[in-house]
Design a protein around this motif. Structure first.
Motif, PDB file in Angstrom:
ATOM      1  N   GLN A   1       0.738  -1.300  -0.019  1.00  0.00           N
ATOM      2  CA  GLN A   1       0.261  -0.441  -0.090  1.00  0.00           C
ATOM      3  C   GLN A   1       0.690   1.167  -0.315  1.00  0.00           C
ATOM      4  O   GLN A   1       1.853   1.105   1.191  1.00  0.00           O
TER       5      GLN A   1
ATOM      6  N   ALA B   1     -13.961  -4.810  -3.515  1.00  0.00           N
ATOM      7  CA  ALA B   1     -14.277  -5.884  -3.942  1.00  0.00           C
ATOM      8  C   ALA B   1     -12.438  -6.119  -4.688  1.00  0.00           C
ATOM      9  O   ALA B   1     -12.026  -5.894  -4.599  1.00  0.00           O
ATOM     10  N   MET B   2     -12.676  -7.745  -4.708  1.00  0.00           N
ATOM     11  CA  MET B   2     -11.001  -7.988  -4.641  1.00  0.00           C
ATOM     12  C   MET B   2     -10.345  -9.124  -5.790  1.00  0.00           C
ATOM     13  O   MET B   2     -10.479  -9.065  -6.160  1.00  0.00           O
TER      14      MET B   2
ATOM     15  N   GLY C   1     -15.407  -9.263  -6.035  1.00  0.00           N
ATOM     16  CA  GLY C   1     -14.273  -8.555  -7.558  1.00  0.00           C
ATOM     17  C   GLY C   1     -15.089  -8.662  -8.546  1.00  0.00           C
ATOM     18  O   GLY C   1     -16.082  -9.905  -8.640  1.00  0.00           O
ATOM     19  N   SER C   2     -14.535  -8.470 -10.099  1.00  0.00           N
ATOM     20  CA  SER C   2     -15.278  -8.412 -11.222  1.00  0.00           C
ATOM     21  C   SER C   2     -15.903 -10.368 -11.546  1.00  0.00           C
ATOM     22  O   SER C   2     -15.220 -11.436 -11.225  1.00  0.00           O
TER      23      SER C   2
ATOM     24  N   ASN D   1     -20.571  -7.056  -8.963  1.00  0.00           N
ATOM     25  CA  ASN D   1     -19.842  -5.971  -9.551  1.00  0.00           C
ATOM     26  C   ASN D   1     -19.439  -6.861 -10.771  1.00  0.00           C
ATOM     27  O   ASN D   1     -18.839  -7.895 -11.288  1.00  0.00           O
TER      28      ASN D   1
ATOM     29  N   HIS E   1     -17.363  -1.102 -11.711  1.00  0.00           N
ATOM     30  CA  HIS E   1     -15.970   0.259 -11.360  1.00  0.00           C
ATOM     31  C   HIS E   1     -15.364   0.305 -12.996  1.00  0.00           C
ATOM     32  O   HIS E   1     -16.024  -0.444 -13.880  1.00  0.00           O
TER      33      HIS E   1
ATOM     34  N   LYS F   1     -17.761   2.857  -9.381  1.00  0.00           N
ATOM     35  CA  LYS F   1     -16.212   2.855  -7.661  1.00  0.00           C
ATOM     36  C   LYS F   1     -14.916   3.364  -8.701  1.00  0.00           C
ATOM     37  O   LYS F   1     -14.948   2.311  -9.312  1.00  0.00           O
ATOM     38  N   GLU F   2     -14.195   3.303  -8.620  1.00  0.00           N
ATOM     39  CA  GLU F   2     -13.141   3.635  -8.536  1.00  0.00           C
ATOM     40  C   GLU F   2     -12.115   2.448  -7.777  1.00  0.00           C
ATOM     41  O   GLU F   2     -12.269   2.130  -7.362  1.00  0.00           O
ATOM     42  N   VAL F   3     -11.029   2.089  -8.361  1.00  0.00           N
ATOM     43  CA  VAL F   3      -9.679   1.993  -8.404  1.00  0.00           C
ATOM     44  C   VAL F   3      -8.566   1.501  -7.626  1.00  0.00           C
ATOM     45  O   VAL F   3      -7.772   0.803  -7.458  1.00  0.00           O
TER      46      VAL F   3
ATOM     47  N   GLY G   1      -3.510   4.180  -1.602  1.00  0.00           N
ATOM     48  CA  GLY G   1      -3.210   2.498  -0.954  1.00  0.00           C
ATOM     49  C   GLY G   1      -3.040   1.499  -2.084  1.00  0.00           C
ATOM     50  O   GLY G   1      -2.033   2.063  -2.768  1.00  0.00           O
ATOM     51  N   THR G   2      -3.707   0.491  -2.364  1.00  0.00           N
ATOM     52  CA  THR G   2      -3.645  -0.333  -3.440  1.00  0.00           C
ATOM     53  C   THR G   2      -3.276   0.552  -4.833  1.00  0.00           C
ATOM     54  O   THR G   2      -4.148   1.483  -5.465  1.00  0.00           O
TER      55      THR G   2
ATOM     56  N   GLY H   1      -6.367   2.510   0.433  1.00  0.00           N
ATOM     57  CA  GLY H   1      -5.786   2.261   1.252  1.00  0.00           C
ATOM     58  C   GLY H   1      -6.080   2.616   3.242  1.00  0.00           C
ATOM     59  O   GLY H   1      -5.016   2.979   3.619  1.00  0.00           O
TER      60      GLY H   1
ATOM     61  N   ALA I   1      -9.437  -3.038   1.069  1.00  0.00           N
ATOM     62  CA  ALA I   1      -9.459  -4.057  -0.007  1.00  0.00           C
ATOM     63  C   ALA I   1      -7.569  -5.188   0.170  1.00  0.00           C
ATOM     64  O   ALA I   1      -7.538  -5.379   1.433  1.00  0.00           O
ATOM     65  N   GLY I   2      -6.903  -4.448  -0.413  1.00  0.00           N
ATOM     66  CA  GLY I   2      -5.096  -5.002  -0.321  1.00  0.00           C
ATOM     67  C   GLY I   2      -4.722  -4.762   1.536  1.00  0.00           C
ATOM     68  O   GLY I   2      -4.806  -5.856   1.726  1.00  0.00           O
TER      69      GLY I   2
HETATM   70  C1  FNR Z   1      -8.707  -5.270  -6.026  1.00  0.00           C
HETATM   71  N1  FNR Z   1      -9.697  -4.197  -6.457  1.00  0.00           N
HETATM   72  C2  FNR Z   1     -10.989  -4.443  -7.846  1.00  0.00           C
HETATM   73  N2  FNR Z   1     -12.039  -3.558  -7.750  1.00  0.00           N
HETATM   74  C3  FNR Z   1     -13.289  -4.437  -7.843  1.00  0.00           C
HETATM   75  O1  FNR Z   1     -13.969  -2.774  -8.303  1.00  0.00           O
HETATM   76  N3  FNR Z   1     -13.127  -5.074  -8.599  1.00  0.00           N
HETATM   77  C4  FNR Z   1     -12.115  -6.023  -8.797  1.00  0.00           C
HETATM   78  O2  FNR Z   1     -12.241  -6.601  -9.606  1.00  0.00           O
HETATM   79  C5  FNR Z   1     -10.990  -5.766  -8.160  1.00  0.00           C
HETATM   80  N4  FNR Z   1      -9.659  -7.170  -7.759  1.00  0.00           N
HETATM   81  C6  FNR Z   1      -9.256  -6.422  -7.270  1.00  0.00           C
HETATM   82  C7  FNR Z   1      -8.367  -7.603  -6.548  1.00  0.00           C
HETATM   83  C8  FNR Z   1      -6.345  -7.697  -5.532  1.00  0.00           C
HETATM   84  C9  FNR Z   1      -6.033  -7.754  -5.615  1.00  0.00           C
HETATM   85  C10 FNR Z   1      -7.296  -6.414  -5.133  1.00  0.00           C
HETATM   86  C11 FNR Z   1      -6.244  -5.888  -3.924  1.00  0.00           C
HETATM   87  C12 FNR Z   1      -8.072  -5.099  -5.010  1.00  0.00           C
HETATM   88  C13 FNR Z   1      -9.711  -2.517  -6.323  1.00  0.00           C
HETATM   89  C14 FNR Z   1     -10.079  -2.495  -4.779  1.00  0.00           C
HETATM   90  O3  FNR Z   1     -11.201  -2.713  -4.642  1.00  0.00           O
HETATM   91  C15 FNR Z   1      -9.937  -1.291  -4.273  1.00  0.00           C
HETATM   92  O4  FNR Z   1     -10.363  -0.548  -4.889  1.00  0.00           O
HETATM   93  C16 FNR Z   1      -8.171  -0.624  -4.466  1.00  0.00           C
HETATM   94  O5  FNR Z   1      -7.868  -1.787  -4.165  1.00  0.00           O
HETATM   95  C17 FNR Z   1      -8.474   0.524  -3.246  1.00  0.00           C
HETATM   96  O6  FNR Z   1      -8.253   0.206  -2.101  1.00  0.00           O
HETATM   97  P1  FNR Z   1      -7.211  -0.366  -1.379  1.00  0.00           P
HETATM   98  O7  FNR Z   1      -6.455  -1.949  -1.448  1.00  0.00           O
HETATM   99  O8  FNR Z   1      -6.129   0.698  -0.980  1.00  0.00           O
HETATM  100  O9  FNR Z   1      -7.853  -1.001   0.417  1.00  0.00           O
END
Ligand code: FNR
Length: 342
Positions: free
Chosen positions: A19, A62-63, A92-93, A122, A147, A184-186, A213-214, A259, A280-281
């Motif tokens: 992060q 979402a992860m 996640g997606s 998602n 996303h 949502k943004e990522v 963050g991530t 983050g 997430a991360g």
């Molecule tokens: C994600 N994130 C994400 N978001 C989304 O909308 N669809 C997805 O499939 C994924 N896949 C995904 C995989 C992994 C391994 C991570 C770590 C993150 C993004 C996540 O939801 C978030 O928006 C960002 O990671 C920022 O939040 P953090 O990680 O800083 O808490």
């Protein structure tokens, strides 16, 4: 490379790049109150967000997209954490599961494990109305996250290059599905103008997914020969994004993410106008390194810490917290000043 392999790559690179912790939360300060006349026992953590009721302002963001056994296992464990703590969870997606039926069980396990929980479906903004309906049905989801991740796609070697008609596709989905839509943004944040555009097409909520963050530019750069390093520092920090959303001329709910590490980050997010905060991360790292029980403990500790912070601030609930004065310094202050937020 298959979608499932790419998604596993994401997990590995997201964990190894870590992060950034440049989210801006250090720029936000509460004003200490020496006489907070509240009893911690009376604090209520629930959040009413339109028709969605969250018993806690924490949710698992979402992860795990893709598919396969590893995705199924992580989804099952995250769903178990959500079920045992009562927090919301986004998957996640689901695009892989819409394209290949056998991947559906990697997602259906989430509803099976957590029959009464608040679950967000998602998909990306390329989704059609039909796909959006299927993704929601697959989970009996309470809301749909769409996303938007243009920078990630650009850095991704095999990513999308055509981003036309995104807003009109989102609008069609908003008009035609039964559950609220969250865009949502990522990890690149959102501007006031983006929030206003999304509100104008009826989007229920934004999740600002701020920078700090991530970092999906770094994650995708790990997978490239010729790196696009200039995107590694691209984006609007989480605190500046929250201010952008707060000052948007828009009737829309706001989720904080990007983050978030601890209860103080969450409290600052709520004070900046968010209804809940997504992790997430940080949660994924705890799950993978220490296991499901450790993540349950982490969620419970976050809630306990959050209660201590609300007590110190004399806030009985999230609405009270939103009224508390804040002092904004550093880069977030300069951002707010130059953007005309006073
Ligand atoms: C994600 N994130 C994400 N978001 C989304 O909308 N669809 C997805 O499939 C994924 N896949 C995904 C995989 C992994 C391994 C991570 C770590 C993150 C993004 C996540 O939801 C978030 O928006 C960002 O990671 C920022 O939040 P953090 O990680 O800083 O808490």
């Amino acid at each position: 490379m298959s979608r499932a392999t790419r998604k596993l790559d994401h997990i590995q690179h997201a964990l190894s790049t870590g992060q950034d912790l440049t989210h801006g939360f250090e720029d936000i300060m509460f004003v200490h109150n020496s006489l907070p006349e509240v009893n911690l026992e009376h604090i209520n953590l629930s959040s009413q967000i339109g028709e969605l009721t969250l018993s806690s302002p924490i949710f698992i963001n979402a992860m795990t997209g893709g598919g396969g056994e590893k995705t199924r296992l992580i989804n099952e464990q995250l769903a178990e954490v959500a079920a045992q703590t009562g927090i919301g969870m986004a998957v996640g997606s689901q695009m892989a599961a819409l394209r290949e039926e056998k991947q559906c069980q990697s997602f259906q396990v989430v509803r099976k494990t957590n029959p009464k929980g608040v679950i967000f479906a998602n998909l990306g903004s390329e989704a059609t109305v039909e796909q959006a309906k299927q993704a929601v049905d697959m989970l009996e989801a309470n809301a749909l996250q769409i996303h938007v991740n243009v920078i990630q796609e650009l850095v991704m070697p095999e990513g999308d290059r055509d981003f036309t008609h995104m807003v009109s596709r989102i609008e069609k989905i908003v008009d035609r599905i039964e559950v609220p839509v969250i865009v949502k943004e990522v990890g690149f944040g959102m501007s006031k103008e983006t929030v206003e555009t999304l509100a104008s097409v009826g989007v229920f909520a934004v999740d600002v997914g701020g920078f700090g963050g991530t970092n999906f530019s770094k994650v995708e750069n790990e997978r490239r020969q010729r790196r696009l390093d200039f995107f590694d520092n691209w984006g609007i920090t989480t605190t500046s994004s929250l201010l952008e959303a707060l000052y948007a001329n828009a009737n829309i709910h706001v989720f904080a993410s990007g983050g978030l590490q601890n209860a103080l980050d969450l409290a600052k997010s709520i004070a900046l106008g968010a209804s809940a905060g997504g992790f997430a991360g940080n949660f994924l790292r705890i799950l993978i390194d220490k296991g499901q029980e450790a993540l349950i403990d982490e969620v419970l500790q976050l809630e306990e810490d959050f209660r201590y912070i609300l007590t110190a601030l004399q806030a009985l609930n999230l609405q009270d917290l939103r009224q508390k004065p804040l002092v904004i310094c550093g880069d977030t202050y300069h951002w707010a000043t130059q953007r005309g937020f006073d």
